[in-house]
Design a protein around this motif. Structure first.
Motif, short mmCIF file in Angstrom:
data_model
loop_
_atom_site.label_atom_id
_atom_site.label_comp_id
_atom_site.label_asym_id
_atom_site.label_seq_id
_atom_site.Cartn_x
_atom_site.Cartn_y
_atom_site.Cartn_z
N ILE A 1 0.83 -1.20 0.00
CA ILE A 1 0.00 0.00 0.00
C ILE A 1 0.87 1.25 0.00
O ILE A 1 0.61 2.21 -0.74
N ALA A 2 1.92 1.23 0.80
CA ALA A 2 2.79 2.41 0.90
C ALA A 2 3.46 2.72 -0.44
O ALA A 2 3.56 3.89 -0.84
N LEU A 3 3.92 1.69 -1.13
CA LEU A 3 4.58 1.93 -2.42
C LEU A 3 3.57 2.30 -3.51
O LEU A 3 3.84 3.16 -4.35
N ASN A 4 2.41 1.66 -3.51
CA ASN A 4 1.42 1.93 -4.56
C ASN A 4 0.94 3.37 -4.57
O ASN A 4 0.59 3.92 -5.62
N THR A 5 0.93 4.02 -3.41
CA THR A 5 0.54 5.43 -3.35
C THR A 5 1.62 6.34 -3.91
O THR A 5 1.36 7.52 -4.16
N ARG A 6 2.80 5.79 -4.12
CA ARG A 6 3.93 6.57 -4.63
C ARG A 6 4.37 6.14 -6.03
O ARG A 6 5.32 6.70 -6.57
N LEU A 7 3.68 5.16 -6.59
CA LEU A 7 4.03 4.64 -7.91
C LEU A 7 3.06 5.16 -8.98
O LEU A 7 1.90 5.48 -8.67
N PRO A 8 3.50 5.23 -10.24
CA PRO A 8 2.58 5.61 -11.31
C PRO A 8 1.50 4.54 -11.51
O PRO A 8 1.65 3.40 -11.04
N LYS A 9 0.45 4.89 -12.21
CA LYS A 9 -0.72 4.02 -12.34
C LYS A 9 -0.45 2.73 -13.11
O LYS A 9 -1.22 1.77 -12.99
N ASP A 10 0.62 2.67 -13.90
CA ASP A 10 0.87 1.46 -14.68
C ASP A 10 1.79 0.47 -13.97
O ASP A 10 2.28 -0.48 -14.57
N ILE A 11 2.03 0.69 -12.66
CA ILE A 11 2.76 -0.27 -11.83
C ILE A 11 1.96 -0.48 -10.55
O ILE A 11 1.56 0.48 -9.90
N VAL A 12 1.75 -1.75 -10.18
CA VAL A 12 1.05 -2.07 -8.93
C VAL A 12 1.80 -3.18 -8.19
O VAL A 12 2.01 -4.26 -8.75
N ILE A 13 2.19 -2.90 -6.97
CA ILE A 13 2.78 -3.92 -6.10
C ILE A 13 1.65 -4.77 -5.54
O ILE A 13 0.71 -4.25 -4.94
N LEU A 14 1.72 -6.08 -5.73
CA LEU A 14 0.63 -6.96 -5.31
C LEU A 14 0.84 -7.55 -3.92
O LEU A 14 -0.13 -7.80 -3.20
N GLU A 15 2.10 -7.76 -3.55
CA GLU A 15 2.37 -8.42 -2.27
C GLU A 15 3.84 -8.25 -1.92
O GLU A 15 4.70 -8.21 -2.82
N VAL A 16 4.12 -8.12 -0.62
CA VAL A 16 5.49 -8.04 -0.12
C VAL A 16 5.61 -8.91 1.12
O VAL A 16 4.74 -8.90 1.98
N HIS A 17 6.68 -9.70 1.18
CA HIS A 17 6.93 -10.48 2.39
C HIS A 17 8.42 -10.57 2.63
O HIS A 17 9.23 -10.37 1.73
N GLU A 18 8.78 -10.84 3.88
CA GLU A 18 10.20 -10.92 4.24
C GLU A 18 10.74 -12.32 3.94
O GLU A 18 10.05 -13.33 4.14
#
Length: 248
Positions: free
Chosen positions: A77-94
């Motif tokens: 969510i944090a990255l998607n608010t800072r990325l352009p509309k043609d890129i979406v982060i779907l999931e992040v895990h350690e």
């Protein structure tokens, strides 16, 4: 130091590929800029592989090292608010510090889509190569079967490939029709520069009756790029997913 693994989708039309380049907009550069804005860190992300200009991805994977304490589940969510509309982060895990998105990958699946309609589908024009002439799909499927297994794919990669060898394993490959759309799915342990696009360009010649299905075997064994067909257009190609061992 933490190692985070992310799955990202992107619409590749306006990108000069995934990997950072001296010129042109790239997915990697956009993600690294977003991370810098979020954490203040200058981070180099490591992709599971590069995709060419115009190629799309539903499930590209990358990892990166960070000193940030942001919980993994909040990164998307944090990255998607800072990325352009043609890129979406779907999931992040350690993941463990030994994890590397490219070296740890076991299987990748690509899809190439052909629009066989009389007129191009305006809503799919960025994701499918329009080919209104009739194609012999059964012949294409028969030709594709010759590529399954472990082979030297020199004939089906760009002459500009810098890999030390061209031996790859194709685990599965098949065609699937969906309305006027013809999808080719291909899964392997890795793919060479332009490999899927050259395979598709050659199979289109089989579908047009310009080559026989058995020619795919002959081309493969010839180990010369000159034997294969043209490189298919990039916009029909999609990286679907990247698979890792369960412990990764």
């Amino acid at each position: 130091m933490r190692n985070l693994c992310a799955t990202v989708s992107y619409e590749g039309t306006e990108f000069n590929g995934f990997q950072s380049q001296p010129y042109g907009r790239t997915v990697q550069q956009e993600i690294e800029k977003a991370i810098q804005v979020l954490t203040g860190e200058d981070i180099l992300i490591l992709g599971s592989g590069r995709t060419d200009a115009g190629v799309h991805a539903q499930g590209q994977v990358f990892n990166f090292l960070t000193e940030s304490t942001i919980p993994a589940e909040r990164w998307a969510i944090a990255l998607n608010t800072r990325l352009p509309k043609d890129i979406v982060i779907l999931e992040v895990h350690e993941v463990s510090l030994s994890f590397h998105s490219r070296r740890s990958a076991k299987r990748k699946t690509y899809r190439y889509t052909i629009d066989m309609g009389k007129f191009p589908n305006v809503f799919e024009r960025r994701y499918a190569f329009h080919h209104p002439m009739r194609l012999q799909v059964e012949a294409m499927q028969e030709g594709l079967k010759h590529l399954i297994g472990e082979h030297d794919f020199t004939s089906f990669t760009s002459i500009h490939s810098t890999k030390p060898h061209h031996i790859r394993i194709v685990y599965d490959a098949y065609f699937e029709k969906q309305g006027s759309m013809l999808h080719m799915y291909i899964t392997g342990n890795g793919f060479l520069y332009n490999m899927v696009r050259v395979i598709m360009g050659t199979l289109l010649q089989v579908g047009q009756g310009k080559r026989q299905p058995a020619d795919m075997k002959r081309i493969l064994e010839g180990r010369s790029r000159a034997l294969a067909g043209p490189t298919a257009m990039s916009h029909g190609l999609m990286l679907m997913n990247v698979e890792y061992p369960a412990e990764a």
